[in-house]
Each structure stands twice: as structure tokens, then as C-alpha cells.
Scaffold this motif. Sequence first.
Motif, PDB file in Angstrom:
ATOM      1  N   TRP A 137      -1.879 -21.365  15.541  1.00 57.58           N
ATOM      2  CA  TRP A 137      -0.937 -20.535  14.783  1.00 57.58           C
ATOM      3  C   TRP A 137      -0.616 -19.257  15.548  1.00 57.58           C
ATOM      4  O   TRP A 137       0.509 -18.767  15.530  1.00 57.58           O
ATOM      5  N   ASN A 138      -1.602 -18.739  16.263  1.00 55.69           N
ATOM      6  CA  ASN A 138      -1.414 -17.511  17.027  1.00 55.69           C
ATOM      7  C   ASN A 138      -0.500 -17.706  18.226  1.00 55.69           C
ATOM      8  O   ASN A 138      -0.072 -16.731  18.844  1.00 55.69           O
ATOM      9  N   THR A 139      -0.182 -18.947  18.581  1.00 57.83           N
ATOM     10  CA  THR A 139       0.769 -19.190  19.662  1.00 57.83           C
ATOM     11  C   THR A 139       2.204 -19.163  19.169  1.00 57.83           C
ATOM     12  O   THR A 139       3.136 -19.224  19.975  1.00 57.83           O
ATOM     13  N   THR A 140       2.415 -19.095  17.842  1.00 60.06           N
ATOM     14  CA  THR A 140       3.756 -18.865  17.300  1.00 60.06           C
ATOM     15  C   THR A 140       3.971 -17.364  17.172  1.00 60.06           C
ATOM     16  O   THR A 140       3.009 -16.588  17.058  1.00 60.06           O
ATOM     17  N   LEU A 141       5.210 -16.944  17.171  1.00 57.79           N
ATOM     18  CA  LEU A 141       5.479 -15.511  17.064  1.00 57.79           C
ATOM     19  C   LEU A 141       5.060 -14.969  15.703  1.00 57.79           C
ATOM     20  O   LEU A 141       4.499 -13.869  15.614  1.00 57.79           O
ATOM     21  N   LEU A 142       5.314 -15.723  14.640  1.00 50.24           N
ATOM     22  CA  LEU A 142       4.903 -15.267  13.313  1.00 50.24           C
ATOM     23  C   LEU A 142       3.385 -15.120  13.248  1.00 50.24           C
ATOM     24  O   LEU A 142       2.869 -14.150  12.668  1.00 50.24           O
ATOM     25  N   GLY A 143       2.679 -16.065  13.825  1.00 46.00           N
ATOM     26  CA  GLY A 143       1.226 -15.946  13.881  1.00 46.00           C
ATOM     27  C   GLY A 143       0.779 -14.745  14.687  1.00 46.00           C
ATOM     28  O   GLY A 143      -0.145 -14.022  14.295  1.00 46.00           O
ATOM     29  N   ARG A 144       1.445 -14.516  15.802  1.00 49.10           N
ATOM     30  CA  ARG A 144       1.071 -13.379  16.663  1.00 49.10           C
ATOM     31  C   ARG A 144       1.285 -12.045  15.955  1.00 49.10           C
ATOM     32  O   ARG A 144       0.544 -11.096  16.182  1.00 49.10           O
ATOM     33  N   LEU A 145       2.305 -11.979  15.098  1.00 50.10           N
ATOM     34  CA  LEU A 145       2.589 -10.732  14.392  1.00 50.10           C
ATOM     35  C   LEU A 145       1.693 -10.529  13.175  1.00 50.10           C
ATOM     36  O   LEU A 145       1.474  -9.384  12.763  1.00 50.10           O
ATOM     37  N   ARG A 291      14.186 -16.607  17.516  1.00 49.37           N
ATOM     38  CA  ARG A 291      14.823 -17.888  17.173  1.00 49.37           C
ATOM     39  C   ARG A 291      14.045 -19.071  17.744  1.00 49.37           C
ATOM     40  O   ARG A 291      13.913 -20.115  17.095  1.00 49.37           O
ATOM     41  N   ARG A 292      13.533 -18.919  18.945  1.00 49.21           N
ATOM     42  CA  ARG A 292      12.856 -20.039  19.591  1.00 49.21           C
ATOM     43  C   ARG A 292      11.437 -20.254  19.064  1.00 49.21           C
ATOM     44  O   ARG A 292      10.998 -21.404  18.914  1.00 49.21           O
ATOM     45  N   TYR A 293      10.732 -19.149  18.810  1.00 46.58           N
ATOM     46  CA  TYR A 293       9.283 -19.272  18.657  1.00 46.58           C
ATOM     47  C   TYR A 293       8.714 -18.706  17.364  1.00 46.58           C
ATOM     48  O   TYR A 293       7.497 -18.583  17.246  1.00 46.58           O
ATOM     49  N   LEU A 294       9.554 -18.381  16.381  1.00 47.24           N
ATOM     50  CA  LEU A 294       9.006 -17.788  15.167  1.00 47.24           C
ATOM     51  C   LEU A 294       7.909 -18.666  14.570  1.00 47.24           C
ATOM     52  O   LEU A 294       6.826 -18.178  14.230  1.00 47.24           O
ATOM     53  N   VAL A 295       8.154 -19.954  14.445  1.00 54.11           N
ATOM     54  CA  VAL A 295       7.132 -20.867  13.921  1.00 54.11           C
ATOM     55  C   VAL A 295       6.877 -22.024  14.886  1.00 54.11           C
ATOM     56  O   VAL A 295       6.265 -23.033  14.508  1.00 54.11           O
ATOM     57  N   THR A 296       7.353 -21.882  16.107  1.00 50.50           N
ATOM     58  CA  THR A 296       7.152 -22.899  17.139  1.00 50.50           C
ATOM     59  C   THR A 296       6.280 -22.319  18.243  1.00 50.50           C
ATOM     60  O   THR A 296       6.520 -21.201  18.693  1.00 50.50           O
ATOM     61  N   PRO A 297       5.232 -23.024  18.689  1.00 50.89           N
ATOM     62  CA  PRO A 297       4.350 -22.476  19.725  1.00 50.89           C
ATOM     63  C   PRO A 297       5.110 -22.148  21.006  1.00 50.89           C
ATOM     64  O   PRO A 297       5.982 -22.901  21.441  1.00 50.89           O
ATOM     65  N   HIS A 298       4.740 -21.026  21.597  1.00 49.85           N
ATOM     66  CA  HIS A 298       5.314 -20.624  22.873  1.00 49.85           C
ATOM     67  C   HIS A 298       4.827 -21.520  23.997  1.00 49.85           C
ATOM     68  O   HIS A 298       5.553 -21.780  24.965  1.00 49.85           O
TER      69      HIS A 298
END
Length: 314
Positions: A137-145, A291-298
Motif C-alpha cells: 500500500w505504501n508503494t501507492t501515492l495515497l498510501g505514501r501520503l 493520476r498515475r499512482y494515486l492507488v496504483t503502485p509506483h
Amino acid sequence: MTGTEIQPLHGQTVAPIEWPTVALAGVIYGGYLAVTWWWASLSLPLVIAGGAWLIAWHGSLQHEVMHGHPTRLRWINDGLGWPPLSLWLPYALYRESHMLHHRDEFLTDPIEDPESSYFTRQAWERLGATGRRLASWNTTLLGRLTIGPAVMILAFLAQEAMQLRKGDPARLLLWFRHGVGVAIVLVWVVVICGMPLWLYLLGFVYGGASLSRIRSYAEHRYADHHEERTAIVENSPVLGLLFLHNNLHVLHHRRPGIPWYRLPALYRRDRQALIALNGGLLYNGYGDIFRRYLVTPHDEPRHPSYLENAAKDR
């Protein structure tokens, strides 16, 4: 200049005192004192937004001064960056780890790069099922924030606790000095200004760490060639100012001694060469990253090199 050449810095000598950075430090510390002093007269959303911005901006200032700005005297520069407004991170340790991060040949390596967010195979397996879900989850932007600041802060403090148990006098003294600074900050915020501790911890410290995680989220990505592991985020005037143009990250890694206010012009001059250098790892503003990574892993959280080594060992 050809498409792959970066021009030398003719006429780009650095002034003995970089007054834009001195002024920036005045704005950050002045803004911090103002928001904490008058917090009760402001709306809660404004206090939280202003506090988070100022803590993140202060982190950008710390990054700037540790690279030799705004004077040629390190003790003055370090003095500007030392106040522990974020509470949890001693400036001296930040400086030490960040200088190691600038060994570009090791970028993203989870052992050699202190700022890597990747895992070795063994570290990934030690996390257990719940830990791996949180790490993914932390690899998504939402998770990181959301959980990213907690993961970063708790992991750092746990690592430092292990170091302190070894009884290194220099480390103990460093943390003692940091503790004195933290006490001064909290006396100002809680005792003198009367701000609730929870508001400072959540709005300023956690909010500021979350804002800073926007910058670091997509800064680096593993590639076979280390020149291609550092990203560029263009067209970001607001967050670019917050991050002191560290969004033009490949230029910073190429020339870490260039002051923040010169980076945009140098980037425009050498844009094509820098994009060629980093293999086209380019984003059109932070909105593009959202747009790319809010809930998609980087990226895959396990570092490819260690996965390959593990496969060879079998």
C-alpha cells in the motif's frame, strides 16, 4: 550543444552569500513563529495547512543548506538548518544519510542508499503477511501520503534506538543536543503559544511529512543504468517552490551544489540533454503523478537486483 551534452557553468559562480536563500530562511522561520503565535486567531484548516507547508518547506531548506548554501561557512549553514521543527529528525543525521544518498551509483539500493524505499528479498520476507500488505500500500501515492509518514518516522526511530543501545558517545551526544532543541520547540509551541500538542503533532509534524512525501514518492526508480534512476517533474510552480525546485531532481543530482533559485533556468537551458541522460523519466507536473499512482503502485517494492541474486542462489 548536441542533444546529449550538458553545458559547463560558465559565468555561474556562486556568491559568497546567497541572499535569496537567506531571505527564504527568514520567511520560513518568520512564518513558523507567526502561525504558532497566532494559531488561536486562525481557522483550524488554515493552521493545519500553514503548519504542514512550513514544516515541509523547512525540510527543503535543510536539504538546501546541507549542500553548502547560503554561505561558504558550514557552521552558519548548519545553524540555519539545525532547529528541529519536525521534532523527529536530527539535522546532523539527515545530512549524514543524504550525503550517502548522493553516491549515484548506489541509487535505490536498499542497503547502500539510505533513502531507498525498496526491500531486499530477506527484508521483504521478514515483514510477514500484514507487513507486506502495508508495504505494498505504501508503494501507492495515497498510501505514501497516509501511512507513509508513520512508516518513515517509526522505522527511523527504531533504527536509531538500536544504534543508541550500543552506547556510542558521539551518537548519544547528538541525540542529547537534538533533545534540547526539541524541548525548546515544544516549550515555544505548547507552553508559550498554548497550542495543543496533538495539533502540532498531527497538523505540523505529520502533515509536513506527508507533503514532503509527495516530492520523494517518484523521485527515484530502479533502472539498470544509474543515470536513469532519477526523475524530472516539470510544470510545477507551486510545489516546485515548496520543494525548492528539487522536482528537477536529475539536475540536482548532476549538480548538487547549484542553489535552488538557479535550477529552473539551468534546466530550461539543458532540458533535452537532461531528459536524454535520465532515459526520459519525466512527469508533467505532480498532477501527472497523482493520476498515475494515486492507488496504483509506483514499482515493485522488492529491489530487482536482490531478487535476481536470490534466484541465482537457488
